[in-house]
Design a protein around this motif. Structure first.
Motif, PDB file in Angstrom:
ATOM      1  N   ALA A   1       1.244  -1.263  -0.215  1.00 59.10           N
ATOM      2  CA  ALA A   1       0.192  -0.278  -0.024  1.00 59.10           C
ATOM      3  C   ALA A   1       0.935   1.071  -0.295  1.00 59.10           C
ATOM      4  O   ALA A   1       0.621   2.179  -0.521  1.00 59.10           O
ATOM      5  CB  ALA A   1      -0.986  -0.018   1.722  1.00 59.10           C
ATOM      6  N   LEU A   2       1.618   0.763   0.806  1.00 60.29           N
ATOM      7  CA  LEU A   2       2.413   2.236   1.508  1.00 60.29           C
ATOM      8  C   LEU A   2       3.371   2.938  -0.248  1.00 60.29           C
ATOM      9  O   LEU A   2       3.558   4.185  -1.120  1.00 60.29           O
ATOM     10  CB  LEU A   2       3.770   2.260   2.153  1.00 60.29           C
ATOM     11  N   TYR A   3       4.216   1.663  -1.125  1.00 66.61           N
ATOM     12  CA  TYR A   3       5.064   1.719  -2.123  1.00 66.61           C
ATOM     13  C   TYR A   3       3.352   2.043  -3.865  1.00 66.61           C
ATOM     14  O   TYR A   3       4.026   3.086  -4.969  1.00 66.61           O
ATOM     15  CB  TYR A   3       5.834   0.829  -2.377  1.00 66.61           C
ATOM     16  N   LEU A   4       2.658   1.542  -3.280  1.00 70.06           N
ATOM     17  CA  LEU A   4       1.512   2.521  -4.777  1.00 70.06           C
ATOM     18  C   LEU A   4       1.565   3.368  -4.337  1.00 70.06           C
ATOM     19  O   LEU A   4       1.066   3.946  -5.360  1.00 70.06           O
ATOM     20  CB  LEU A   4       0.710   1.723  -4.366  1.00 70.06           C
ATOM     21  N   VAL A   5       1.734   4.641  -2.626  1.00 68.76           N
ATOM     22  CA  VAL A   5       1.498   5.879  -2.999  1.00 68.76           C
ATOM     23  C   VAL A   5       2.451   6.759  -3.338  1.00 68.76           C
ATOM     24  O   VAL A   5       2.096   7.421  -3.708  1.00 68.76           O
ATOM     25  CB  VAL A   5       0.891   6.021  -1.017  1.00 68.76           C
ATOM     26  N   ALA A   6       4.019   5.883  -2.935  1.00 75.17           N
ATOM     27  CA  ALA A   6       5.497   6.771  -3.305  1.00 75.17           C
ATOM     28  C   ALA A   6       5.002   6.158  -5.147  1.00 75.17           C
ATOM     29  O   ALA A   6       5.222   7.466  -5.933  1.00 75.17           O
ATOM     30  CB  ALA A   6       5.947   5.984  -2.826  1.00 75.17           C
ATOM     31  N   LEU A   7       4.969   5.404  -5.607  1.00 76.68           N
ATOM     32  CA  LEU A   7       5.137   4.690  -6.884  1.00 76.68           C
ATOM     33  C   LEU A   7       3.762   6.205  -7.955  1.00 76.68           C
ATOM     34  O   LEU A   7       4.254   7.248  -8.596  1.00 76.68           O
ATOM     35  CB  LEU A   7       4.236   3.214  -7.545  1.00 76.68           C
ATOM     36  N   GLY A   8       2.564   5.983  -7.425  1.00 77.53           N
ATOM     37  CA  GLY A   8       1.754   7.115  -8.559  1.00 77.53           C
ATOM     38  C   GLY A   8       1.532   8.556  -7.720  1.00 77.53           C
ATOM     39  O   GLY A   8       2.042   9.316  -9.084  1.00 77.53           O
ATOM     40  N   SER A   9       2.750   8.882  -6.706  1.00 78.13           N
ATOM     41  CA  SER A   9       2.150  10.238  -6.373  1.00 78.13           C
ATOM     42  C   SER A   9       3.555  10.362  -6.908  1.00 78.13           C
ATOM     43  O   SER A   9       4.295  11.586  -7.790  1.00 78.13           O
ATOM     44  CB  SER A   9       2.942  10.429  -4.290  1.00 78.13           C
ATOM     45  N   GLY A  10       4.993   9.745  -7.355  1.00 76.28           N
ATOM     46  CA  GLY A  10       5.933  10.362  -7.927  1.00 76.28           C
ATOM     47  C   GLY A  10       5.963  10.564  -8.905  1.00 76.28           C
ATOM     48  O   GLY A  10       6.389  11.857  -9.726  1.00 76.28           O
ATOM     49  N   CYS A  11       4.746  10.096  -9.549  1.00 82.06           N
ATOM     50  CA  CYS A  11       4.782   9.629 -11.339  1.00 82.06           C
ATOM     51  C   CYS A  11       3.722  11.248 -11.587  1.00 82.06           C
ATOM     52  O   CYS A  11       3.877  11.333 -12.580  1.00 82.06           O
ATOM     53  CB  CYS A  11       4.987   8.203 -12.535  1.00 82.06           C
ATOM     54  N   VAL A  12       3.214  10.938 -10.842  1.00 81.21           N
ATOM     55  CA  VAL A  12       2.002  12.333 -10.574  1.00 81.21           C
ATOM     56  C   VAL A  12       2.362  13.693 -10.856  1.00 81.21           C
ATOM     57  O   VAL A  12       2.690  14.509 -11.657  1.00 81.21           O
ATOM     58  CB  VAL A  12       0.865  12.338  -9.974  1.00 81.21           C
ATOM     59  N   LYS A  13       3.670  13.111  -9.883  1.00 83.10           N
ATOM     60  CA  LYS A  13       4.455  15.276  -9.422  1.00 83.10           C
ATOM     61  C   LYS A  13       4.722  15.759 -10.811  1.00 83.10           C
ATOM     62  O   LYS A  13       4.005  17.742 -11.122  1.00 83.10           O
ATOM     63  CB  LYS A  13       5.504  15.130  -8.312  1.00 83.10           C
ATOM     64  N   PRO A  14       6.006  14.998 -11.545  1.00 80.76           N
ATOM     65  CA  PRO A  14       6.244  16.409 -12.382  1.00 80.76           C
ATOM     66  C   PRO A  14       5.050  16.523 -13.985  1.00 80.76           C
ATOM     67  O   PRO A  14       5.325  17.494 -14.272  1.00 80.76           O
ATOM     68  CB  PRO A  14       7.573  15.434 -12.332  1.00 80.76           C
ATOM     69  N   ASN A  15       4.574  15.618 -13.517  1.00 79.84           N
ATOM     70  CA  ASN A  15       3.522  16.075 -14.593  1.00 79.84           C
ATOM     71  C   ASN A  15       2.381  17.057 -14.612  1.00 79.84           C
ATOM     72  O   ASN A  15       1.924  17.982 -15.730  1.00 79.84           O
ATOM     73  CB  ASN A  15       3.158  14.179 -15.168  1.00 79.84           C
ATOM     74  N   MET A  16       2.088  17.360 -12.793  1.00 79.52           N
ATOM     75  CA  MET A  16       1.270  18.426 -12.884  1.00 79.52           C
ATOM     76  C   MET A  16       1.649  19.651 -13.276  1.00 79.52           C
ATOM     77  O   MET A  16       1.295  20.358 -13.937  1.00 79.52           O
ATOM     78  CB  MET A  16       0.118  17.712 -11.258  1.00 79.52           C
ATOM     79  N   ILE A  17       2.597  19.027 -13.027  1.00 84.43           N
ATOM     80  CA  ILE A  17       3.717  20.865 -13.334  1.00 84.43           C
ATOM     81  C   ILE A  17       3.514  21.359 -14.591  1.00 84.43           C
ATOM     82  O   ILE A  17       3.400  22.441 -15.111  1.00 84.43           O
ATOM     83  CB  ILE A  17       5.026  21.254 -12.792  1.00 84.43           C
ATOM     84  N   ALA A  18       4.250  20.190 -15.534  1.00 89.26           N
ATOM     85  CA  ALA A  18       4.282  19.995 -16.657  1.00 89.26           C
ATOM     86  C   ALA A  18       3.038  20.317 -17.528  1.00 89.26           C
ATOM     87  O   ALA A  18       3.023  21.371 -18.686  1.00 89.26           O
ATOM     88  CB  ALA A  18       4.899  18.760 -17.246  1.00 89.26           C
ATOM     89  N   HIS A  19       1.826  19.683 -17.334  1.00 87.47           N
ATOM     90  CA  HIS A  19       0.394  19.624 -18.097  1.00 87.47           C
ATOM     91  C   HIS A  19       0.407  21.336 -18.208  1.00 87.47           C
ATOM     92  O   HIS A  19      -0.332  21.504 -18.474  1.00 87.47           O
ATOM     93  CB  HIS A  19      -0.705  18.843 -17.656  1.00 87.47           C
ATOM     94  N   GLY A  20       0.361  21.165 -16.517  1.00 91.37           N
ATOM     95  CA  GLY A  20      -0.417  23.060 -16.898  1.00 91.37           C
ATOM     96  C   GLY A  20       0.720  23.919 -16.915  1.00 91.37           C
ATOM     97  O   GLY A  20      -0.195  23.996 -17.872  1.00 91.37           O
ATOM     98  N   ALA A  21       2.030  23.891 -17.397  1.00 89.19           N
ATOM     99  CA  ALA A  21       2.492  24.923 -18.065  1.00 89.19           C
ATOM    100  C   ALA A  21       2.166  24.275 -19.674  1.00 89.19           C
ATOM    101  O   ALA A  21       2.355  25.532 -20.456  1.00 89.19           O
ATOM    102  CB  ALA A  21       3.847  24.841 -17.750  1.00 89.19           C
ATOM    103  N   ASP A  22       2.130  23.636 -20.062  1.00 90.52           N
ATOM    104  CA  ASP A  22       1.887  23.265 -21.655  1.00 90.52           C
ATOM    105  C   ASP A  22       0.337  23.910 -22.048  1.00 90.52           C
ATOM    106  O   ASP A  22       0.193  23.638 -22.816  1.00 90.52           O
ATOM    107  CB  ASP A  22       1.877  21.260 -21.905  1.00 90.52           C
ATOM    108  N   GLN A  23      -0.126  23.999 -21.062  1.00 93.66           N
ATOM    109  CA  GLN A  23      -0.876  24.668 -22.170  1.00 93.66           C
ATOM    110  C   GLN A  23      -1.309  26.294 -22.514  1.00 93.66           C
ATOM    111  O   GLN A  23      -2.119  27.307 -22.678  1.00 93.66           O
ATOM    112  CB  GLN A  23      -2.470  24.862 -20.178  1.00 93.66           C
ATOM    113  N   PHE A  24       0.086  26.944 -22.012  1.00 89.91           N
ATOM    114  CA  PHE A  24       0.193  27.862 -22.982  1.00 89.91           C
ATOM    115  C   PHE A  24       1.446  28.334 -23.435  1.00 89.91           C
ATOM    116  O   PHE A  24       2.647  27.248 -23.760  1.00 89.91           O
ATOM    117  CB  PHE A  24       0.794  28.890 -21.203  1.00 89.91           C
ATOM    118  N   ASN A  25       1.372  28.220 -24.662  1.00 88.91           N
ATOM    119  CA  ASN A  25       2.326  28.983 -25.607  1.00 88.91           C
ATOM    120  C   ASN A  25       3.887  29.408 -25.305  1.00 88.91           C
ATOM    121  O   ASN A  25       3.124  31.131 -25.447  1.00 88.91           O
ATOM    122  CB  ASN A  25       2.427  28.624 -27.225  1.00 88.91           C
ATOM    123  N   PRO A  26       4.726  29.968 -25.028  1.00 94.59           N
ATOM    124  CA  PRO A  26       5.285  30.911 -24.799  1.00 94.59           C
ATOM    125  C   PRO A  26       6.327  31.553 -25.451  1.00 94.59           C
ATOM    126  O   PRO A  26       6.810  32.336 -25.056  1.00 94.59           O
ATOM    127  CB  PRO A  26       6.792  29.799 -23.929  1.00 94.59           C
TER     128      PRO A  26
END
Length: 617
Positions: free
Chosen positions: A169-194
């Motif tokens: 259970a603990l490392y399912l949380v770690a795997l999920g959270s670890g893989c989600v974290k960088p993509n939250m920032i990146a996907h949100g930033a992808d909504q803008f064209n610099p």
């Protein structure tokens, strides 16, 4: 028929001549895989749904992380040292797995699907933790550790199937959270064209909004959710974390129709490896004096299937890491034989690898910063436990809740910073973010030193009052170190993410964002190393044969103030080290010469590659 073929050839040539312009376009797709529409997709509206996920996800994971050691000791009956290792390994694993999430996103899945898939993995881990905490059959028999120790007994530690369920259970949380974290920032930033000035300014606003969402999630986790765990039980607490994660996933899915999605590019490591292999194989070759002679310096490179942007024309040549240019030397053997991509690389590939190598020192300069963060989550909390925690006659402040102090301040400061400071600074600097990411990081690292100075001064005052005057100071005396570090983190953490995201590595934004999270892991590991090293050195040099500065488990006997002064000194030296490397990066840019937002202004005049599709090798 001939006329039509001629027209097609002319059109094709025109397209080839405009490759550099096309390379600058941000290729994004809607949820059906069709090209996105700027009027319907992206922007702050789409990013708001990602911010919802970020706030709820950090809420869930922070609530578990902050109280995990209590659950492991009191419910699973692991020893104190083993419990501490479990928590440390869990936190370190979360941040290291961010690299996996970034790689999968950029190479194969894309940010949205990576978040969705691993978000459900994290949710399943929260649910399994809640089920185990609720069912007596999945835990060791109830036992009071303190009472058992007083009676010379030991509580039964979780083993076998019960231990397996917990760690799964603990490392399912770690795997999920670890893989989600960088993509939250990146996907949100992808909504803008610099590339669009107006959206570039909104991108800067987004990074500040992302930190605001993070602060809100942390604040709720450190106050409300920790209170629920304490008063209603860990099963309810884990269940609330699961509910928060579910709300985050609902927020993510709700924005599906509005997202602009960057398609995955294939393996992001293959082109990097090809550059090093080709440069090694041709290490005895001599680079031509004219960089235009290097392979791929033209507009159009036939059959270029690298995952990086093929916009070679947007790059400036640099003498930095010149040995890698040998990977672009085309062998003249008198035949027209095509060389393997593992022996001959394009200029674009080499430029991208140079960017990766150039940002490593910037990343490394933030490790000591996160070592200081580790102290605020450990020793500073222990400081608070030795002080008067009364707020009123009947209400005491939990020492662990001291970590919420910076976030209370930041939910006020971050909007003010973005609303007033950024537009004001923009008038003088002309930078979309008000100040450049590198300057923002540097200011944050400078402030971090004063956080440790404040901590050292207050610990000396607290210890002197307790030992010499038998007085207990109020816990509010140590709030300055948390407040100063909160401001420091607002500058450094956001600046680092913005800096890495805005590098010219198209197709690697999620992975580069993940790299910033590794700084947390390395910072915590360095903290453990420093504590052990300081204890060993100070105990061996102590004439009284004591346990060193931090060896007594009693802050009135330890010298935590001296340890804080040591960290303040290391922090200042790290700041000077950062000044050197940021100056080196800015004066020798291997980033895009197209003045993309976030890239530092070149201080030297480098020659552009002359783009001529008539000289293709």
């Amino acid at each position: 028929m001939e006329m039509e073929q001629r027209r097609q050839l002319q059109n094709h040539k025109g397209e080839a001549m405009n490759t550099s312009e096309m390379g600058k376009e941000d290729i994004t797709l809607d949820w059906r895989g069709r090209p996105s529409n700027p009027t319907k997709h992206g922007g702050m509206r789409a990013a708001a749904f990602v911010l919802g996920l970020q706030s709820f996800e950090i809420m869930g994971i922070a609530a578990v992380g902050n109280n995990l050691i209590t659950y492991v000791i009191n419910e699973m009956h692991f020893s104190l040292s083993k419990s501490a290792n479990i928590v440390t390994n869990f936190i370190g694993t979360v941040f290291l797995l961010a690299l996996v999430g970034g790689y999968l996103s950029d190479s194969y899945l894309g940010s949205f699907w990576t978040m969705l898939i691993f978000g459900f993995v994290e949710l399943s881990g929260f649910i399994l933790l809640s089920v185990q905490a609720h069912l007596p059959q999945l835990k060791p028999p109830p036992c009071n550790n303190i009472a058992a120790a007083d009676n010379g007994e030991e509580c039964i530690e979780a083993k076998g199937f019960k231990s397996l369920i917990f760690f799964v259970a603990l490392y399912l949380v770690a795997l999920g959270s670890g893989c989600v974290k960088p993509n939250m920032i990146a996907h949100g930033a992808d909504q803008f064209n610099p590339e669009i000035p107006k959206q570039s300014k909104k991108l800067s606003t987004y990074f500040n909004a992302a930190y605001f969402a993070f602060s809100m999630g942390e604040l709720v986790a450190l106050t409300l959710l920790v209170w629920v765990q304490t008063h209603s039980g860990m099963d309810v607490g884990f269940g609330v974390s699961a509910a928060a994660m579910a709300m985050g996933l609902i927020s993510l899915v709700s924005g599906t129709l509005y997202y602009r999605n960057k398609p995955p590019q294939g393996s992001i490591f293959t082109p990097i490896a090809q550059v090093f292999v080709a440069a090694t194989l041709k290490r005895k070759q001599v680079c031509p004096p004219n960089p235009q002679l290097l392979h791929g310096s033209q507009n159009n490179v036939p059959n270029d299937t690298t995952t990086f942007s093929t916009d070679a024309g947007s790059f400036l040549h640099t003498e930095k890491f010149r040995f890698l240019d040998k990977a672009c030397i085309k062998m003249q053997d008198g035949t027209n034989t095509k060389e393997s991509p593992w022996r001959l690389c394009t200029v674009t590939q080499v430029k991208q690898v140079k960017i990766l190598l150039s940002v490593i020192p910037i990343f490394a300069s933030t490790i000591v910063f996160n070592t200081i963060l580790a102290q605020l989550q450990t020793f500073s909390v222990q400081q608070g436990s030795m002080m008067d925690t009364k707020l009123t006659k009947s209400f005491h402040i939990p020492p662990a809740s001291l970590q919420s102090i910076p976030y209370i301040m930041l939910i006020v400061v971050v909007p003010l910073y973005d609303t007033f400071f950024v537009p004001f600074a923009r008038k003088f600097t002309g930078h979309d973010s008000g100040i450049s990411p590198l300057k923002r990081i540097g200011f944050g690292l400078f402030l971090a030193t004063f956080s440790m100075i404040a901590a050292a001064i207050m610990e000396e005052k607290r210890r002197d009052a307790a030992v010499n005057s038998n007085k207990i100071l109020s816990i509010f005396w140590i709030t300055p170190q948390f407040l100063i570090f909160g401001l420091s983190e607002m500058f450094t953490a956001v600046g680092l993410i913005e800096f890495f995201y805005k590098q010219s590595l198209k197709g690697m934004q999620a992975f580069l964002t993940a790299v910033t999270y590794c700084s947390y892991s390395f910072g915590f590991y360095l903290s453990s190393l420093l504590v052990s090293l300081v204890n060993n050195i100070t105990s061996s040099s102590s004439s009284s044969g004591g346990g060193g500065w931090l060896g007594d488990n009693n802050l009135n006997k330890d010298r935590l103030d001296l340890f804080y002064w040591l960290l303040a000194g290391l922090s200042f030296l790290n700041f000077l080290n950062y000044l050197f490397w940021s100056n080196w990066y800015s004066h020798n840019p291997s980033s895009s010469g197209s003045s993309a937002p976030g890239n530092e202004t070149p201080m030297e005049d480098y020659n552009h590659y002359r783009l001529d599709d008539n000289n293709i090798p």
